[in-house]
Design an enzyme around this catalytic site. Structure first.
Site, short mmCIF file in Angstrom:
data_model
loop_
_atom_site.label_atom_id
_atom_site.label_comp_id
_atom_site.label_asym_id
_atom_site.label_seq_id
_atom_site.Cartn_x
_atom_site.Cartn_y
_atom_site.Cartn_z
N SER A 199 1.40 2.58 -4.41
CA SER A 199 2.16 1.46 -3.85
C SER A 199 1.27 0.58 -2.97
O SER A 199 0.32 -0.02 -3.47
CB SER A 199 3.37 2.01 -3.09
OG SER A 199 4.33 1.01 -2.86
N ASP A 397 8.71 1.59 -13.24
CA ASP A 397 8.70 1.02 -11.89
C ASP A 397 8.72 -0.49 -11.96
O ASP A 397 8.00 -1.10 -12.77
CB ASP A 397 7.45 1.50 -11.15
CG ASP A 397 7.34 0.93 -9.75
OD1 ASP A 397 8.38 0.86 -9.07
OD2 ASP A 397 6.23 0.57 -9.33
N HIS A 454 8.14 4.80 -9.94
CA HIS A 454 7.12 4.50 -8.94
C HIS A 454 6.30 5.73 -8.56
O HIS A 454 5.09 5.64 -8.41
CB HIS A 454 7.82 3.92 -7.71
CG HIS A 454 6.92 3.29 -6.71
ND1 HIS A 454 6.24 2.12 -6.93
CD2 HIS A 454 6.60 3.67 -5.43
CE1 HIS A 454 5.55 1.79 -5.85
NE2 HIS A 454 5.74 2.73 -4.93
N GLU A 455 6.96 6.87 -8.39
CA GLU A 455 6.30 8.10 -7.96
C GLU A 455 5.93 8.93 -9.19
O GLU A 455 6.61 9.90 -9.55
CB GLU A 455 7.20 8.87 -7.00
CG GLU A 455 7.52 8.07 -5.74
CD GLU A 455 8.46 8.79 -4.79
OE1 GLU A 455 8.61 10.04 -4.90
OE2 GLU A 455 9.07 8.12 -3.94
#
Length: 480
Positions: A199, A397, A454-455
Site C-alpha cells: 500500500s 484490489d 489488497h492484502e
C-alpha cells in the site's frame, strides 16, 4: 535456532530487580539491564551510538507457539516520548543462518500488526469467529527471521509525539531502530536483509531502501558511525508509487477490471476528463515544484475528492476487494479485539490501546502532500543498485490496483527498462497451479496475483510465501 535470550535464562527474577552487562565495542556499544514490571520480565538496552533505547520482552508465548522459536517484542525509544513498537520472530527453520526481513504496513498511519495477524505473520485467525489465533503454516518466518514495526510514531502500539509528516522523515527512525536491534542481537547483523511492505509502502519501501543504502555508503566512507544494513531485497504489493499514473489507472480499473464494472461507460468518460482537466495538471505541478507542500496537498485534495471519493460514492464495493460489498470488508477484523486485551498487551510488552490506523498521522502526511509525490525516481535508483525487487499486486484490489502497479513497474528506469516493458507476461504457478501472471528482467520482477485483494498473503498464502522466498534468495521470481 538461536537460543531464546540466554541473558534472561541466566537470572532469577524478583519484582523490581535489575542487573546489567556490557556489549561489544564501537557501533554496537551499549548497556543492557533487566527489570520486571507487572510480573513481566523486560530487557532494556541503551545503544550508545544512536542514543536509542530498546525495552522489550522475550518469548511471550503470544502468536508464535512453535517449540524452540524465539520472539521479542517491545519498544525502541528514539528520544523524548517517541517510541516505536516492534515484534520480532525467529525463523522456524535454520534460524542461525536464515536472512532477516522487516515488514511495514502502509496508511500512512496503519499498524504492521495488520500484516502480522492478517497476512504473513506466525499466527492468524483462520476461523473468522475465533477469539484466539492459530499458527499460520505459510508465515514468512517459515523462511526468514521477521521484524514487524509499527511506524511512524503513534501508529498501532507506537506512541509519542506525532512529528513525522512525510515519507522522508520516516526513514531515519527505522534506520535507528535497526542499528539498536543489530547491536542488541548481533547474530543477525551480517544476514541478508529484505524490506517487504504494501500500500503506502510504495512510498516507504523505495525511500527506506534508498536511505539505508546512503547510510551504508557513509559508513563505508568513515563519515558515519554505524552498522551496515546488508539490503538485498525489496518487495512491495499493491503499492502507491506515483499518483500521476495511478489516479488514471483508478479510472480505467473502475470500468475495465476483470471482476465487474464499478462505473458505467459514460461515467468512465467523465472521470477520465476530470483526471485530465483537473487532477493531472496539479499533480504535474506538485512534482515539478519539489518541496512545495501547498501544491502537493492541493493536488491530493482535488484528485481524491473528484476521482477516488466520487467513484466510491457511486458504487457499492470494498475498496480493498471489489468482490466484497462496502459494508463487509475482507479480511475480518477480529484480531483487533485480541490485541486490545490487557493480558495480551502486557505479555508482549506493549502499552496503551491498540488502534489499527491513526487518522491523525494521515492528516499530517496530507498536509505535506506526501501522497502526490512520485517515488518512481527513488525506486528506480534502488533497482539500479542491484537490489532484488518484486512489484506485485492482488488483482481484486481497487485502491492500489494492479493496472497502476504494472504501469509503475514499466515506468522504472534501469538497464533492463526497455526489455522489461516489451516482455509479455507468463503464468506464475505454485506446484503446478496457476496463481497469477508475471514477467522479469534483470533484478526486477512483476507479479499479478489472481483472486487476491489488497492484502495478498491473506488470499494466496502459498503463492505469497513462494514469491517472498524467491525474492529473499536474490532471485527473480519463477514458477514451480
Amino acid at each position: 535456532m538461536v537460543e531464546p535470550s540466554t541473558r534472561l535464562i541466566a537470572f532469577r527474577w524478583k519484582e523490581g530487580s535489575a542487573a546489567s552487562s556490557d556489549v561489544s565495542e564501537g557501533a554496537t556499544r551499549g548497556t543492557t539491564t533487566f527489570v520486571v514490571r507487572d510480573g513481566i520480565a523486560h530487557t532494556i538496552f541503551e545503544h550508545e551510538a544512536t542514543g536509542a533505547r530498546l525495552d522489550y520482552v522475550s518469548n511471550s508465548g503470544i502468536c508464535e507457539t512453535t517449540p524452540g522459536v524465539a520472539q521479542h517484542s517491545g519498544y525502541l525509544n528514539v528520544g523524548g516520548k517517541e517510541n516505536l513498537f516492534f515484534w520480532f520472530f525467529e525463523a522456524r527453520h535454520n534460524a542461525t543462518a536464515a536472512p532477516l526481513a522487516a515488514w511495514f504496513n502502509g496508511g500512512p498511519g496503519c499498524s504492521s500488526m495488520v500484516g502480522l495477524f492478517q497476512e504473513n505473520g506466525p499466527c492468524n485467525f483462520a476461523n473468522n469467529n475465533a477469539t484466539v489465533p492459530t499458527l499460520n503454516p505459510y508465515s514468512f518466518n517459515e523462511y526468514a527471521n521477521m521484524l514487524y514495526i509499527d511506524q511512524p510514531i503513534a501508529t498501532g502500539f507506537s506512541y509519542g509525539d506525532d512529528n513525522v509528516n512525510s515519507t522522508l522523515s520516516s526513514a531515519p527512525y527505522i534506520w535507528r531502530l535497526l542499528q539498536a536491534f543489530y547491536s542488541q542481537f548481533p547474530q543477525y547483523k551480517n544476514r541478508d536483509f529484505g524490506i517487504f511492505t504494501e500500500s503506502y509502502g510504495g512510498h516507504y519501501g523505495p525511500q527506506f531502501a534508498s536511505y539505508f543504502e546512503q547510510q551504508n555508503t557513509a559508513i563505508a566512507a568513515g563519515k558515519l558511525k554505524g552498522l551496515n544494513i546488508p539490503l538485498v531485497a525489496l518487495g512491495i504489493n499493491n503499492g502507491w508509487y506515483d499518483a500521476i499514473l495511478q489516479e488514471k489507472a483508478t479510472v480505467h480499473f473502475s470500468y475495465n477490471n476483470t471482476y465487474k464494472p464499478l462505473i458505467t461507460a459514460s461515467q468512465h468518460t467523465s472521470f477520465l476528463k476530470t483526471y485530465n482537466d483537473q487532477c493531472l495538471p496539479l499533480l504535474e505541478q506538485c512534482n515539478a515544484l519539489e518541496g512545495n507542500n501547498t501544491a502537493c496537498a492541493n493536488a491530493q485534495d482535488i484528485c481524491y475528492n473528484d476521482i477516488d471519493f466520487s467513484v466510491i460514492s457511486v458504487a457499492d464495493f470494498d475498496a480493498y476487494d471489489v468482490r466484497a460489498p462496502f459494508n463487509n470488508p475482507v479480511p475480518p477484523k477480529n484480531y483487533m479485539a485480541y490485541l486490545q486485551q490487557d493480558d495480551v498487551v502486557k505479555k508482549i510488552g506493549a502499552q496503551g490501546m491498540y488502534q489499527e490506523c491513526n487518522a491523525g498521522i494521515y492528516e499530517l502526511f496530507q498536509e505535506t502532500g506526501d501522497n502526490s509525490r512520485s517515488y518512481l525516481p527513488t525506486l528506480s535508483t534502488v533497482v539500479q543498485s542491484g537490489i532484488q525487487t518484486l512489484i506485485w499486486a492482488g488483482d481484486a484490489d481497487w485502491i492500489c490496483n494492479w493496472f497502476g502497479g504494472l504501469a509503475s513497474a514499466e515506468a522504472l528506469t534501469y538497464s533492463g527498462s526497455t526489455a522489461f516493458k516489451k516482455k509479455a507476461v507468463s503464468n506464475y504457478t505454485v506446484n503446478g497451479a496457476t496463481g497469477g501472471t508475471f514477467k522479469t528482467e534483470g533484478n526486477l520482477s512483476w507479479l499479478r496475483v489472481f483472486g487476491a485483494g489488497h492484502e495478498v498473503p491473506y488470499y494466496q498464502p502459498a503463492l505469497a510465501l513462494q514469491a517472498f522466498k524467491q525474492t529473499m534468495q536474490k532471485k527473480t521470481i519463477s514458477s514451480t
